[in-house]
Design a protein around this motif. Structure first.
Motif, short mmCIF file in Angstrom:
data_model
loop_
_atom_site.label_atom_id
_atom_site.label_comp_id
_atom_site.label_asym_id
_atom_site.label_seq_id
_atom_site.Cartn_x
_atom_site.Cartn_y
_atom_site.Cartn_z
N UNK A 1 0.85 -1.18 0.00
CA UNK A 1 0.00 0.00 0.00
C UNK A 1 0.88 1.23 0.00
N UNK A 2 0.46 2.18 -0.77
CA UNK A 2 1.16 3.45 -0.73
C UNK A 2 0.13 4.57 -0.69
N UNK A 3 0.53 5.67 -0.07
CA UNK A 3 -0.29 6.87 -0.02
C UNK A 3 0.55 8.02 -0.52
N UNK A 4 0.01 8.75 -1.46
CA UNK A 4 0.67 9.93 -2.02
C UNK A 4 -0.30 11.10 -1.92
N UNK A 5 0.21 12.24 -1.50
CA UNK A 5 -0.55 13.48 -1.56
C UNK A 5 0.10 14.33 -2.64
N UNK A 6 -0.68 14.71 -3.65
CA UNK A 6 -0.15 15.46 -4.78
C UNK A 6 -1.06 16.65 -5.08
N UNK A 7 -0.50 17.61 -5.78
CA UNK A 7 -1.27 18.76 -6.24
C UNK A 7 -1.59 18.55 -7.71
N UNK A 8 -2.83 18.82 -8.10
CA UNK A 8 -3.15 18.66 -9.50
C UNK A 8 -4.64 18.62 -9.78
N UNK A 9 -4.95 18.06 -10.92
CA UNK A 9 -6.32 17.97 -11.44
C UNK A 9 -6.72 16.49 -11.43
N UNK A 10 -7.66 16.14 -10.58
CA UNK A 10 -8.06 14.74 -10.43
C UNK A 10 -8.63 14.17 -11.73
N UNK A 11 -9.16 15.01 -12.60
CA UNK A 11 -9.72 14.51 -13.86
C UNK A 11 -8.64 14.00 -14.81
N UNK A 12 -7.39 14.28 -14.52
CA UNK A 12 -6.27 13.82 -15.35
C UNK A 12 -5.62 12.55 -14.78
#
Length: 168
Positions: free
Chosen positions: A1-12
């Protein structure tokens, strides 16, 4: 399992599923809900009409249509109220838990969430992020999960509170 927090556009997001912070009708709205409906195209709305809405804390699934993700999991977060703080917290946890369980039934391994209820529904951003991370770590053990942030204030909170998961 991995968890990443990222900035961006979820539709992409390219993966098995994205989660839509929907309203109870599931028929589109503002914010991330409107963006997902616009990106997926009119077939998403047509399928959502067959689901007859969704209750707070629950989740329902549709195809992704024009999105890069195969599925859209629609969940309805609570409208925050200080008077109902405990209920709101439980409902928000259920959004993540039920979305992950539904994804598992479709054999999804890669899933992305927005920060549910932290926009127009008024959930305090720091608390919403804390609940998201805790619940995903508890129930997403066999998945690669991303939290995709759009709001600059929440990005700052994530960098301060959850730096180990941030990729920006």
């Amino acid at each position: 399992m991995s968890l990443i927090i990222a900035k961006g556009d979820i539709t992409k997001y390219v993966g098995d599923a994205i989660v839509n912070a929907a309203n109870k009708s599931l028929l589109g709205g503002g914010g991330v809900d409107g963006a997902i409906h616009r990106a997926a195209g009119p077939d998403l709305l047509m399928e959502c009409r067959t689901l007859y809405g969704c209750e707070t804390g629950e989740a329902k699934i549709t195809k992704g249509y024009r999105l890069p993700a195969r599925y859209v999991i629609h969940t309805v977060g609570p409208i925050y109220s200080e008077k109902r703080k405990e209920l709101c917290e439980q409902q928000l946890r259920n959004c993540y838990k039920n979305s992950l369980e539904l994804a598992r039934t479709k054999e999804c391994v890669r899933i992305a969430f927005p920060l549910i209820s932290a926009g127009v529904y008024g959930y305090p951003k720091k608390e919403a992020l804390q609940i998201a991370v805790e619940t995903i770590l508890q129930y997403g053990e066999d998945m690669d999960v991303s939290i995709i942030l759009f709001d600059a204030e929440i990005v700052g909170i994530a960098q301060n509170e959850f730096k180990e998961y941030c990729q920006f």
